[in-house]
Design a protein around this motif. Structure first.
Motif, mmCIF file in Angstrom:
data_model
loop_
_atom_site.group_PDB
_atom_site.id
_atom_site.type_symbol
_atom_site.label_atom_id
_atom_site.label_comp_id
_atom_site.label_asym_id
_atom_site.label_seq_id
_atom_site.Cartn_x
_atom_site.Cartn_y
_atom_site.Cartn_z
ATOM 1 N N VAL A 362 0.815 -1.222 0.000
ATOM 2 C CA VAL A 362 0.000 0.000 0.000
ATOM 3 C C VAL A 362 0.845 1.268 0.000
ATOM 4 C CG1 VAL A 362 -1.767 1.279 1.300
ATOM 5 C CG2 VAL A 362 -1.843 -1.226 1.227
ATOM 6 N N GLY A 363 2.049 1.181 0.603
ATOM 7 C CA GLY A 363 2.824 2.396 0.853
ATOM 8 C C GLY A 363 2.314 3.050 2.118
ATOM 9 N N HIS A 364 2.611 4.338 2.280
ATOM 10 C CA HIS A 364 2.106 5.011 3.489
ATOM 11 C C HIS A 364 1.429 6.341 3.176
ATOM 12 C CE1 HIS A 364 6.432 6.293 3.189
ATOM 13 N NE2 HIS A 364 5.866 7.482 3.301
ATOM 14 N N HIS A 365 1.066 6.539 1.918
ATOM 15 C CA HIS A 365 0.421 7.795 1.547
ATOM 16 C C HIS A 365 -1.099 7.668 1.440
ATOM 17 C CE1 HIS A 365 4.259 9.696 0.974
ATOM 18 N NE2 HIS A 365 4.644 8.735 0.146
ATOM 19 N N ARG A 366 -1.624 6.446 1.651
ATOM 20 C CA ARG A 366 -3.074 6.255 1.643
ATOM 21 C C ARG A 366 -3.451 5.174 2.645
ATOM 22 N NH1 ARG A 366 -4.843 1.621 -0.924
ATOM 23 N NH2 ARG A 366 -3.357 0.571 -2.327
ATOM 24 N N MET A 367 -4.735 5.104 2.953
ATOM 25 C CA MET A 367 -5.226 4.083 3.867
ATOM 26 C C MET A 367 -5.355 2.737 3.158
ATOM 27 S SD MET A 367 -8.296 5.922 6.013
ATOM 28 C CE MET A 367 -7.958 7.138 7.297
ATOM 29 N N PRO A 368 -5.051 1.653 3.852
ATOM 30 C CA PRO A 368 -5.319 0.328 3.283
ATOM 31 C C PRO A 368 -6.817 0.183 2.999
ATOM 32 C CG PRO A 368 -3.920 0.151 5.222
ATOM 33 C CD PRO A 368 -4.419 1.564 5.179
ATOM 34 N N SER A 369 -7.140 -0.470 1.902
ATOM 35 C CA SER A 369 -8.544 -0.623 1.506
ATOM 36 C C SER A 369 -8.883 -2.100 1.317
ATOM 37 C CB SER A 369 -8.809 0.146 0.215
ATOM 38 O OG SER A 369 -8.120 -0.470 -0.864
ATOM 39 N N LEU A 370 -10.148 -2.361 1.050
ATOM 40 C CA LEU A 370 -10.572 -3.742 0.827
ATOM 41 C C LEU A 370 -9.965 -4.306 -0.447
ATOM 42 C CD1 LEU A 370 -14.337 -3.567 1.897
ATOM 43 C CD2 LEU A 370 -12.373 -4.401 3.208
ATOM 44 N N SER A 371 -9.666 -3.448 -1.389
ATOM 45 C CA SER A 371 -9.053 -3.915 -2.638
ATOM 46 C C SER A 371 -7.623 -4.410 -2.415
ATOM 47 C CB SER A 371 -9.059 -2.800 -3.682
ATOM 48 O OG SER A 371 -8.286 -1.697 -3.252
ATOM 49 N N ASP A 372 -7.031 -4.060 -1.270
ATOM 50 C CA ASP A 372 -5.676 -4.516 -0.936
ATOM 51 C C ASP A 372 -5.682 -5.841 -0.190
ATOM 52 O OD1 ASP A 372 -4.438 -2.058 -1.859
ATOM 53 O OD2 ASP A 372 -5.193 -1.112 -0.029
ATOM 54 N N ARG A 373 -6.863 -6.344 0.107
ATOM 55 C CA ARG A 373 -6.977 -7.479 1.020
ATOM 56 C C ARG A 373 -6.205 -8.709 0.545
ATOM 57 N NH1 ARG A 373 -12.701 -8.566 4.114
ATOM 58 N NH2 ARG A 373 -11.850 -9.675 5.917
ATOM 59 N N SER A 374 -6.225 -8.960 -0.751
ATOM 60 C CA SER A 374 -5.530 -10.144 -1.271
ATOM 61 C C SER A 374 -4.020 -10.051 -1.069
ATOM 62 C CB SER A 374 -5.852 -10.337 -2.755
ATOM 63 O OG SER A 374 -5.416 -9.208 -3.513
ATOM 64 N N ALA A 375 -3.505 -8.825 -0.977
ATOM 65 C CA ALA A 375 -2.065 -8.633 -0.767
ATOM 66 C C ALA A 375 -1.721 -8.504 0.712
ATOM 67 C CB ALA A 375 -1.593 -7.391 -1.526
ATOM 68 N N LEU A 376 -2.742 -8.424 1.545
ATOM 69 C CA LEU A 376 -2.516 -8.239 2.984
ATOM 70 C C LEU A 376 -3.057 -9.423 3.783
ATOM 71 C CD1 LEU A 376 -3.393 -4.435 3.363
ATOM 72 C CD2 LEU A 376 -1.155 -5.496 3.012
ATOM 73 N N LYS A 377 -2.757 -10.617 3.329
ATOM 74 C CA LYS A 377 -3.225 -11.823 4.016
ATOM 75 C C LYS A 377 -2.687 -11.898 5.440
ATOM 76 C CE LYS A 377 -5.495 -13.716 0.561
ATOM 77 N NZ LYS A 377 -6.953 -13.898 0.577
ATOM 78 N N TYR A 378 -1.495 -11.363 5.647
ATOM 79 C CA TYR A 378 -0.928 -11.425 6.992
ATOM 80 C C TYR A 378 -1.763 -10.613 7.982
ATOM 81 C CZ TYR A 378 2.319 -11.486 10.878
ATOM 82 O OH TYR A 378 2.880 -11.676 12.118
ATOM 83 N N VAL A 379 -2.287 -9.480 7.548
ATOM 84 C CA VAL A 379 -3.144 -8.671 8.428
ATOM 85 C C VAL A 379 -4.417 -9.441 8.750
ATOM 86 C CG1 VAL A 379 -4.388 -6.497 8.682
ATOM 87 C CG2 VAL A 379 -2.208 -6.544 7.455
ATOM 88 N N GLU A 380 -4.973 -10.114 7.751
ATOM 89 C CA GLU A 380 -6.157 -10.949 7.983
ATOM 90 C C GLU A 380 -5.833 -12.047 8.988
ATOM 91 O OE1 GLU A 380 -9.448 -13.409 5.329
ATOM 92 O OE2 GLU A 380 -8.025 -12.059 4.347
ATOM 93 N N ALA A 381 -4.624 -12.606 8.901
ATOM 94 C CA ALA A 381 -4.208 -13.646 9.843
ATOM 95 C C ALA A 381 -4.071 -13.090 11.262
ATOM 96 C CB ALA A 381 -2.886 -14.267 9.386
ATOM 97 N N VAL A 382 -3.615 -11.838 11.365
ATOM 98 C CA VAL A 382 -3.530 -11.197 12.680
ATOM 99 C C VAL A 382 -4.921 -11.092 13.295
ATOM 100 C CG1 VAL A 382 -3.013 -9.036 13.897
ATOM 101 C CG2 VAL A 382 -1.401 -9.922 12.203
#
Length: 524
Positions: A362-382
């Motif tokens: 995502v970087g740090h210039h915007r908020m994570p979104s639902l469209s990023d979910r597939s790339a943020l599996k680790y956050v889902e695991a948390v």
């Protein structure tokens, strides 16, 4: 910022007695002893199910004492779910407890729970009752606490459809992002300072849920709910048990407790009822502002389509449905997130891993979104590990047999209350390796995708599975991804060597860590 301040004030006030908000699960937040004793006496039409001696073909259990049965075993501990888990090692994955006049069935394994609630989903779909929840829910006009019935099935169906309709698309994400923007102002003003972890979580999660429920037209309702839910409502639902809920005769003597229950219920329900009426007066089918509007829309559509029996969808039922969102979703998700924050502060490397994963995708210039979910599996695991580790409703949402059931060779009479020990399942080494460690990677496959487990059941299963499961998981994902993307949380220096993973003794009906403060640091 008034609403944010209200949440922070509630966190400070609650820290000395409650620690903040629970689910909802809701009936999952009812203290074991209160549940097990109260329904024995409150409903005369259940009395024909009481048996002083264990029935033939009913599971065995621990030794009991005259009159009290097994109450002393549970009353001698602040963690009855741990006691229930120890009893299973001696008496097996299915056993009984005699509490007052009533025999209870206790399920303690993945296999028995899944078989009971999937293969016998309707037979074990009932709900026991409590004086306090009967009052809080306006005589059971809600979904979470109400007993199983055809009306309940219709009510649940209407709510499920309305919830999916309103939170679909990007609406849930938009509300979450707006609320996280308010939390950012609160945290940025306190960089390097101590804040209550409960305030951080409540501002995010309760803030999202109140705005899903009530929209943006009335700041006052949010401010009041942000104080009331983590305070008196949570005290009523998950705080120290009240005698009026434990012994039926106390309804005639315990004026102080009855006054508290009635006052909190009247205030909480009064606020919601007033909002329902305001929404009905200003309703515009072309402008659905929030969940109340969505429910009004569903109510009107049902009437227009010629539905003949809408007793289950009165304005009071509508208000209690919103109450379920706030109490079940708000308190349950918040408690799991208190544990998540405590575990992430105890394990700083996990904060760094989340930040690295989000930065990469995502970087740090915007908020994570639902469209990023597939790339943020680790956050889902948390989020999944937070739900497992928290097991905020450790004995699940108590069920009741709706008819005589033959289950695993045992005869379970109609009306038998059923407890299912989610703590035992979530902390069983056979199901989760090193269960007392907070390890999000346990839910990640080698290929990076989510690893599912039949033993992971924080929202329940079967007919009584939490309707807000999808929304709860989505909110946790959005909050955690954003929170650790932007901030670092550390222990207060003078408490550096004290563990944050300690059960709050003031809370008897749920797993919740003792209130704790953290130091806020800006990541960039």
């Amino acid at each position: 910022m008034v609403i944010v301040t209200a949440a922070a004030t509630a966190a400070m006030a609650g820290a000395t007695v409650l620690s903040g908000t629970t689910l909802a699960l809701v009936f999952s937040t009812i203290c074991l002893i209160a549940v097990v004793i109260s329904m024995t006496h409150q409903h005369p039409h259940h009395r024909h199910h009481h048996h002083h001696r264990r029935l033939p073909n009913f599971p065995g259990g621990p030794h009991r004492v005259p009159l009290l049965g097994n109450i002393p075993i549970l009353a001698s501990t602040d963690t009855p779910y741990v006691t229930c888990t120890e009893l299973a090692k001696k008496h097996g994955e299915i056993y009984s407890l005699k509490l007052g006049d009533e025999w209870f069935l206790v399920l303690n394994s993945t296999e028995t729970i899944r078989e009971a609630f999937l293969d016998f989903s309707e037979e074990f779909a009932g709900r026991p009752s409590l004086y306090s929840t009967e009052t809080l829910t306006d005589n059971y006009k809600d979904i979470s606490f109400s007993d199983y019935s055809p009306e309940w099935v219709h009510h649940r169906k209407f709510f499920s459809s309305s919830l999916r309709s309103f939170t679909g698309g990007n609406r849930l994400e938009a509300i979450a992002h707006e609320r996280l923007g308010e939390l950012e102002k609160y945290l940025d003003a306190r960089i390097g300072q101590e804040v209550y972890a409960t305030a951080v979580i409540d501002i995010a999660i309760l803030g999202i849920l109140t705005h899903i429920s009530f929209g943006y037209e009335n700041d006052d309702i949010h401010e009041q709910m942000m104080r009331l839910i983590p305070g008196d409502v949570a005290m009523l639902v998950i705080g120290k048990r009240m005698a009026v809920d434990v012994f039926a005769f106390m309804k005639h003597v315990s004026r102080k407790e009855k006054k508290f229950i009635k006052a909190v219920s009247a205030q909480f329900n009064g606020l919601i009822n007033a909002e329902v009426q305001r929404h009905k007066e200003t309703f515009d089918p072309m402008n659905i502002r929030d969940m109340i509007d969505e429910l009004i829309k569903s109510q009107k559509e049902a009437k227009d389509s010629g539905e003949s029996d809408l007793d289950f969808f009165s304005d009071s039922h509508m208000a209690q449905t919103i109450a379920n969102v706030l109490v079940g979703g708000g308190i349950g998700t918040s408690h799991s997130s208190y544990w998540a924050m405590a575990c992430m502060v105890e394990n700083p490397h996990l904060q760094e891993k989340v930040a690295d994963v989000v930065e990469g995708a995502v970087g740090h210039h915007r908020m994570p979104s639902l469209s990023d979910r597939s790339a943020l599996k680790y956050v889902e695991a948390v989020a999944m590990e937070a739900l497992r580790f928290a097991s905020a409703a450790p004995i699940g949402v108590p069920r009741k047999a709706t008819c005589d059931v033959n289950f695993r060779g045992y005869k379970i009479p109609v009306g038998t209350p059923v407890l299912y020990n989610m703590y035992a399942v979530h902390f069983d080494e056979k199901n989760f390796e090193e269960p007392y460690k907070f390890k999000p990677e346990r839910f990640i496959k080698e290929d990076g995708n989510i690893k599912h487990s039949q033993s992971f059941m924080p929202f329940g299963i079967g007919h009584r599975q939490c309707l807000g499961k999808t929304q709860g998981e989505t909110i946790m994902y959005l909050v955690y991804a954003w929170l650790f993307q932007r901030y670092i949380f550390t222990k207060v220096p003078e408490n550096e060597h004290q563990s944050l993973l300690v059960q709050n003794p003031e809370i008897q009906a749920a797993r919740s860590p003792k209130p704790f403060k953290v130091i806020v640091h800006k990541r960039y």
